[in-house]
Design an enzyme around this catalytic site. Structure first.
Site, PDB file in Angstrom:
ATOM      1  N   ARG A  60      -6.707  23.637  -8.110  1.00  0.00           N
ATOM      2  CA  ARG A  60      -5.251  23.382  -8.130  1.00  0.00           C
ATOM      3  C   ARG A  60      -4.544  24.154  -7.012  1.00  0.00           C
ATOM      4  O   ARG A  60      -3.500  23.753  -6.512  1.00  0.00           O
ATOM      5  CB  ARG A  60      -4.643  23.732  -9.498  1.00  0.00           C
ATOM      6  CG  ARG A  60      -3.111  23.570  -9.518  1.00  0.00           C
ATOM      7  CD  ARG A  60      -2.506  23.499 -10.909  1.00  0.00           C
ATOM      8  NE  ARG A  60      -3.046  24.463 -11.837  1.00  0.00           N
ATOM      9  CZ  ARG A  60      -2.777  25.769 -11.823  1.00  0.00           C
ATOM     10  NH1 ARG A  60      -1.963  26.279 -10.929  1.00  0.00           N
ATOM     11  NH2 ARG A  60      -3.333  26.575 -12.712  1.00  0.00           N
ATOM     12  N   TYR A 113      13.604   4.046  -3.806  1.00  0.00           N
ATOM     13  CA  TYR A 113      12.498   3.645  -4.680  1.00  0.00           C
ATOM     14  C   TYR A 113      12.913   3.948  -6.124  1.00  0.00           C
ATOM     15  O   TYR A 113      13.369   5.059  -6.413  1.00  0.00           O
ATOM     16  CB  TYR A 113      11.241   4.420  -4.290  1.00  0.00           C
ATOM     17  CG  TYR A 113      10.044   4.037  -5.109  1.00  0.00           C
ATOM     18  CD1 TYR A 113       9.413   2.810  -4.920  1.00  0.00           C
ATOM     19  CD2 TYR A 113       9.546   4.887  -6.079  1.00  0.00           C
ATOM     20  CE1 TYR A 113       8.317   2.449  -5.687  1.00  0.00           C
ATOM     21  CE2 TYR A 113       8.439   4.532  -6.848  1.00  0.00           C
ATOM     22  CZ  TYR A 113       7.839   3.311  -6.642  1.00  0.00           C
ATOM     23  OH  TYR A 113       6.758   2.957  -7.401  1.00  0.00           O
ATOM     24  N   ASP A 185      11.684   9.788   2.927  1.00  0.00           N
ATOM     25  CA  ASP A 185      10.541   9.079   2.359  1.00  0.00           C
ATOM     26  C   ASP A 185      10.101   8.082   3.434  1.00  0.00           C
ATOM     27  O   ASP A 185      10.779   7.094   3.701  1.00  0.00           O
ATOM     28  CB  ASP A 185      10.950   8.374   1.057  1.00  0.00           C
ATOM     29  CG  ASP A 185       9.773   7.660   0.385  1.00  0.00           C
ATOM     30  OD1 ASP A 185       8.817   7.290   1.090  1.00  0.00           O
ATOM     31  OD2 ASP A 185       9.825   7.458  -0.846  1.00  0.00           O
ATOM     32  N   LYS A 210       0.225   3.657  -0.547  1.00  0.00           N
ATOM     33  CA  LYS A 210       0.607   2.520   0.275  1.00  0.00           C
ATOM     34  C   LYS A 210      -0.181   2.517   1.596  1.00  0.00           C
ATOM     35  O   LYS A 210      -1.386   2.453   1.560  1.00  0.00           O
ATOM     36  CB  LYS A 210       2.122   2.516   0.473  1.00  0.00           C
ATOM     37  CG  LYS A 210       2.915   2.794  -0.825  1.00  0.00           C
ATOM     38  CD  LYS A 210       2.742   1.731  -1.907  1.00  0.00           C
ATOM     39  CE  LYS A 210       3.214   2.192  -3.280  1.00  0.00           C
ATOM     40  NZ  LYS A 210       4.589   2.684  -3.345  1.00  0.00           N
TER      41      LYS A 210
END
Ligand SMILES: *Cc1c(COP(=O)(O)O)cnc(C)c1O
Length: 404
Positions: A60, A113, A185, A210
């Site tokens: 992590r 979005y 973004d 994407k």
């Protein structure tokens, strides 16, 4: 591979962060599928926690495969560092959570979005964060919405699904002058076509799901910070809040990134052809694509981007029913949400992604009943055009039937 910083983006996608493995010489970065890393001594462990000793502790907090992906995207976006996230939305959360707090205000693109807007309106609202959503294609709207407590200007460009383009340099100046940060973004453009950091953005993020991964087989996100102090701040929140990535996921995205330039070139060439073809077709009411002279921000897009990308939207003449028939009649273009994959995807927001919104709200966001979004892939353009042509023929039959 040495220093790759001087190379062009289409070289960086293949080499940045992707060095032969120092232990085995493996050319493909190995998948270090380990949750934890052994220390040779307690002192070495202590040093790694303090940051005085190099090396990994716990996945992590950092992992060699994930680090390779982070270096790759940091170099592509020319930032001080990057943080890979479990999903694009986890990347958005890292940015919001690190940069906003009690009483903070955000100015954001209205056509954001969906979930990026929704969490500001609901979850962050519960913690005393307020947000103003503006049409950011006019920087004056952004400037007017700024308040003394505005900490973040959050812009998506090109925006979804209207393909509206905002002037990122102007937004950066407004944020900078008021002591706020600009986050962009950059998912729709990919780092190959737009580098917001060079236009003044402090933070850039992507849904890796994407274009960067590009094969519709992984979800992921990434945040890139312009300077080391901001990177350290984001990293602390990201690691402790837990939205980090898995090594296998990182490896798949690294594999996808290597062909980013090839894929974007091909998909964009297809999109240019399709946009021009649709614009000339009488069954189509309008086409929105930054590469067309008819796009309201065509000139800005040509200046700000290295290409108009591979996503476009268009209006099917006749509205809701013909548009729905059109997407259901496609045989090659796949009826699915998402974008940036090697395969062409088509969707109808009014009946799919945005169907829960009342029509008035949809229309205010530019999502008309006739709007179809096409995320163009890498197939042969002739096959795509033939598919769209037969689907539009079906739509025209529906459009010809008078509504009772
Ligand atoms: C898909 C998408 C996201 C969210 O990414 P996920 O990987 O689905 O969590 C954020 N912004 C944009 C522009 C997107 O297209």
């Amino acid at each position: 591979m040495g220093d790759t910083k001087q190379h062009h983006p289409s070289t960086l996608v293949i080499h940045a962060g992707q060095h032969a493995d120092p232990h085995t010489g493996a050319v493909s970065v190995p998948i270090y599928q380990s949750s934890t890393f052994a220390f040779r001594s307690a002192d070495e462990g202590a040093g790694r926690f303090l940051g005085t000793e190099p090396g990994y502790i716990y996945t992590r907090l950092g992992n060699p495969t994930i680090a390779a992906l982070e270096t790759s995207v940091a170099e592509l976006e020319r930032g001080a560092g990057a943080l890979a996230a479990a999903t694009g939305m986890a990347a958005v959360q890292t940015v919001y959570f690190a940069l906003l707090g009690q009483g903070a205000h955000v100015v954001a693109t209205d056509a954001l979005y969906g979930p990026s807007r929704l969490v500001l309106e609901t979850e962050y609202r519960r913690y005393g964060v307020t947000a103003t959503f503006v049409d950011s294609t006019d920087p004056e709207n952004v400037a007017r919405a700024m308040r003394p407590e505005t900490r973040l200007v959050y812009v998506e460009s090109p925006a979804n699904p209207t393909m509206a383009v905002s002037d990122l340099a102007a937004c950066a100046t407004i944020a900078h002058d008021r002591g706020a940060l600009l986050c962009v973004d950059n998912t729709f453009a990919s780092p190959l076509l737009q580098r917001p950091r060079d236009l003044g953005a402090h933070v850039v993020l992507h849904s890796l799901t994407k274009f960067l991964n590009g094969h519709s087989d992984v979800v992921g996100g990434i945040v890139v910070a312009r300077d080391p102090e901001l990177f350290a701040r984001l990293r602390k929140v990201h690691r402790n809040m837990g939205g980090t990535m898995d090594p296998h996921q990182a490896w798949l995205v690294l594999r996808g990134i290597k062909s980013l330039a090839l894929r974007v070139d091909r998909a964009q060439a297809n999109a240019r052809k399709i946009a021009a073809w649709l614009e000339a077709d009488p069954r189509i009411a309008w086409v929105r694509y930054p590469g067309l002279a008819s796009h309201p921000q065509h000139e800005l897009a040509s200046r700000q981007m290295d290409g108009p990308g591979a996503v476009l939207s268009f209006g099917v003449r006749g509205g809701f029913a013909p548009a729905k028939t059109m997407i259901e009649s496609c045989r090659l273009a796949t009826l699915a949400v998402s974008l940036g994959g090697i395969e062409t995807l088509i969707e109808h927001p009014a009946s799919m992604t945005h169907s829960a919104l009342p029509r008035a709200e949809r229309e205010a966001a530019g999502i008309t009943d006739d709007l179809v979004r096409l995320a163009v892939g890498c197939e042969d353009e002739r096959d795509l055009l033939a598919d769209l042509d037969q689907a539009l023929a079906r739509a025209a039959e529906v459009a010809a039937v008078p509504v009772p």
